[in-house]
Every structure is written in structure tokens, then in C-alpha cells.
Design a protein around this motif. Structure first.
Motif, short mmCIF file in Angstrom:
data_model
loop_
_atom_site.label_atom_id
_atom_site.label_comp_id
_atom_site.label_asym_id
_atom_site.label_seq_id
_atom_site.Cartn_x
_atom_site.Cartn_y
_atom_site.Cartn_z
N MET A 21 0.85 -1.19 0.00
CA MET A 21 0.00 0.00 0.00
C MET A 21 0.88 1.24 0.00
SD MET A 21 -1.31 0.20 3.99
CE MET A 21 -2.47 -1.09 3.75
N PRO A 22 0.32 2.36 -0.43
CA PRO A 22 1.09 3.61 -0.34
C PRO A 22 1.42 3.90 1.13
CG PRO A 22 -0.88 3.90 -1.68
CD PRO A 22 -0.99 2.56 -1.03
N TYR A 23 2.61 4.42 1.37
CA TYR A 23 3.03 4.61 2.76
C TYR A 23 2.22 5.65 3.50
CZ TYR A 23 6.15 7.91 0.38
OH TYR A 23 6.67 8.88 -0.43
N ASN A 24 1.53 6.55 2.77
CA ASN A 24 0.70 7.51 3.49
C ASN A 24 -0.47 6.81 4.18
OD1 ASN A 24 -0.25 7.17 0.74
ND2 ASN A 24 -1.74 8.77 1.18
N TYR A 25 -0.84 5.60 3.75
CA TYR A 25 -1.89 4.84 4.44
C TYR A 25 -1.42 4.41 5.83
CZ TYR A 25 -4.72 4.19 0.19
OH TYR A 25 -5.52 4.37 -0.90
N ILE A 26 -0.12 4.23 5.99
CA ILE A 26 0.43 3.83 7.29
C ILE A 26 0.72 5.05 8.14
CG2 ILE A 26 2.40 2.71 8.42
CD1 ILE A 26 2.55 0.85 5.99
N ILE A 27 1.20 6.11 7.53
CA ILE A 27 1.57 7.32 8.26
C ILE A 27 0.35 8.08 8.77
CG2 ILE A 27 2.69 9.57 8.05
CD1 ILE A 27 4.65 8.22 6.09
N ASP A 28 -0.68 8.18 7.96
CA ASP A 28 -1.88 8.94 8.32
C ASP A 28 -2.73 8.11 9.29
OD1 ASP A 28 -4.42 10.20 8.45
OD2 ASP A 28 -4.07 11.12 6.49
N GLU A 33 -6.42 3.77 10.93
CA GLU A 33 -7.53 3.30 11.76
C GLU A 33 -8.66 2.77 10.90
OE1 GLU A 33 -8.52 6.62 14.21
OE2 GLU A 33 -6.88 6.27 15.61
N ASN A 34 -8.89 3.40 9.76
CA ASN A 34 -9.96 2.97 8.87
C ASN A 34 -9.71 1.56 8.34
OD1 ASN A 34 -12.35 3.29 7.41
ND2 ASN A 34 -11.26 4.07 5.65
N PHE A 35 -8.45 1.23 8.07
CA PHE A 35 -8.12 -0.10 7.58
C PHE A 35 -7.99 -1.11 8.72
CE2 PHE A 35 -6.94 1.94 3.60
CZ PHE A 35 -7.28 0.96 2.68
N LYS A 36 -8.00 -0.64 9.97
CA LYS A 36 -7.87 -1.51 11.15
C LYS A 36 -6.64 -2.40 11.05
CE LYS A 36 -12.75 -1.45 12.18
NZ LYS A 36 -13.64 -1.13 11.10
N LEU A 37 -5.51 -1.79 10.74
CA LEU A 37 -4.26 -2.54 10.62
C LEU A 37 -3.66 -2.80 11.99
CD1 LEU A 37 -2.67 -0.57 7.66
CD2 LEU A 37 -3.78 -2.80 7.56
N ASP A 38 -3.20 -4.01 12.21
CA ASP A 38 -2.53 -4.39 13.44
C ASP A 38 -1.07 -4.69 13.10
OD1 ASP A 38 -1.71 -5.30 15.91
OD2 ASP A 38 -2.81 -7.19 15.79
N PHE A 39 -0.14 -3.89 13.62
CA PHE A 39 1.27 -4.05 13.29
C PHE A 39 2.03 -4.88 14.31
CE2 PHE A 39 0.39 0.14 11.17
CZ PHE A 39 0.37 -0.40 9.89
N THR A 40 1.33 -5.60 15.16
CA THR A 40 1.98 -6.46 16.13
C THR A 40 2.79 -7.52 15.40
OG1 THR A 40 0.11 -6.14 17.63
CG2 THR A 40 1.60 -7.96 18.12
#
Length: 76
Positions: A21-28, A33-40
């Protein structure tokens, strides 16, 4: 039928082992939160990382009209 790539990818993230994904999806934070990503226990790799700083600055910056700034100073 038509399909929206955004919603299709959003639904598939939960079961994915690798996500591109574009890195702004991770930075913003709002998008993250909208994608409900868990980076554990995740490994995050930024391609074109020299652009990350400016993207982070853009996400955390805002504009304030001078009139609003003047009003804020007067209230303080």
C-alpha cells in the motif's frame, strides 16, 4: 457489475500475509484506523523512504487563517 478497488482491498487485508500500500496509508492515523491494521509482530518496509518525511509533515500540518490566529491570541 462494478467493483471498487478500495473496498475490495480493505476487505482482503484481514486475511493477508503481505500487504502492499502507499506509505501515506500507514503514516496517516485516520487512514490507518480505517483499515484496522494491526502491526503487532509486523515488518514494515518503506520503498522510496526519502519521501516519508515530507508525507509525515503534510499529515501533521494544517493551515490557519491569520484572522483565526489573531482571534486566538486575543482570547488568550
Amino acid at each position: 457489475h462494478t467493483i471498487c478497488p478500495y473496498y475490495a482491498s480493505k476487505d482482503r487485508i484481514l486475511g493477508a500475509d503481505i500487504i502492499f500500500m502507499p506509505y501515506n496509508y500507514i503514516i496517516d492515523e485516520k487512514i490507518r484506523e480505517n483499515f484496522k491494521l494491526d502491526f503487532t509482530n509486523a515488518i514494515i518496509i518503506f520503498d522510496e523512504a526519502h519521501n516519508v518525511t515530507s508525507t509525515a509533515e503534510d499529515v501533521s500540518s494544517f493551515e490557519m487563517p491569520m484572522k483565526m490566529l489573531d482571534s486566538s491570541i486575543n482570547e488568550i
